[in-house]
Design an enzyme around this catalytic site. Sequence first.
Site, PDB file in Angstrom:
ATOM      1  N   GLY A  68       0.820  -1.199   0.000  1.00  0.00           N
ATOM      2  CA  GLY A  68       0.000   0.000   0.000  1.00  0.00           C
ATOM      3  C   GLY A  68       0.852   1.246   0.000  1.00  0.00           C
ATOM      4  N   CYS A  69       0.323   2.312   0.563  1.00  0.00           N
ATOM      5  CA  CYS A  69       1.054   3.580   0.598  1.00  0.00           C
ATOM      6  C   CYS A  69       2.410   3.399   1.263  1.00  0.00           C
ATOM      7  CB  CYS A  69       0.229   4.619   1.365  1.00  0.00           C
ATOM      8  SG  CYS A  69       1.100   6.174   1.632  1.00  0.00           S
TER       9      CYS A  69
END
Length: 246
Positions: A68-69
């Site tokens: 993810g981020c």
Amino acid sequence: MKNRRKDPSASFRAIARLGLVALAVIGGGGVALSLNGGSQPEEAKHVPPALHDVAATPGKQSLVLAGGCFWGVQGAFQHVAGVVSATAGYAGGSASTATYEMTETGQTGHAEAVEIVYNPKQVTYGQLLQIFFSVVHDPTQVDQQGPDVGKQYRSAIFPLNDEQAKVASDYIAQLGKEGAFGRPIATSIEVGKTFYRAEAYHQDYVYNNPSQPYVYIYEQPKIEALKRLFPEQYRERPVLVADQAR
């Protein structure tokens, strides 16, 4: 997702207008995020350790992970004892497309990734994978983490050699066999990919922006889960990219 997540001036009202505000519940049960659409993310949990590990060698070792981020992945691993550095970047695509603007299109093959350099005398590859699957991200989400959707947010391991690839593959199979999660693990193992360092403004973002709404809701809980579930491997002071540049 660009303006909502990456703009440091984003407000809770702006996030709510997009229908992407989550209810973050931080406590003994981990972190529960309720989103409009999509499946409920798995809560942070202490998954079993890997049965096999990479052999320790003299000097430092490295691994590259995507979950993810990259803000939150970097932020969590910066608090792991034995980690020498954690650098945000891109992996999976070519050098010519290794920029934030191009990666955000989801068409480059890149994932937001983090290169972790560690001291194998203090923490092992297998232990870092255990932390990755336990508290850093939800490995059952496909091309998504929380409110961030797209192949650039996929769960992936980018092995640097055959031994890393084998240990990672065996560990994913082990967690699947043991039923560690309520859904199948979606983490891909992508060999032969180069890591490219991200822009300077992405480095140490969680540390530098603790009250930014996205960071407060989605990233800080990962650090809290690390502290709660892996107290023996948690360190209060993170190792920062900025400190290494001095």
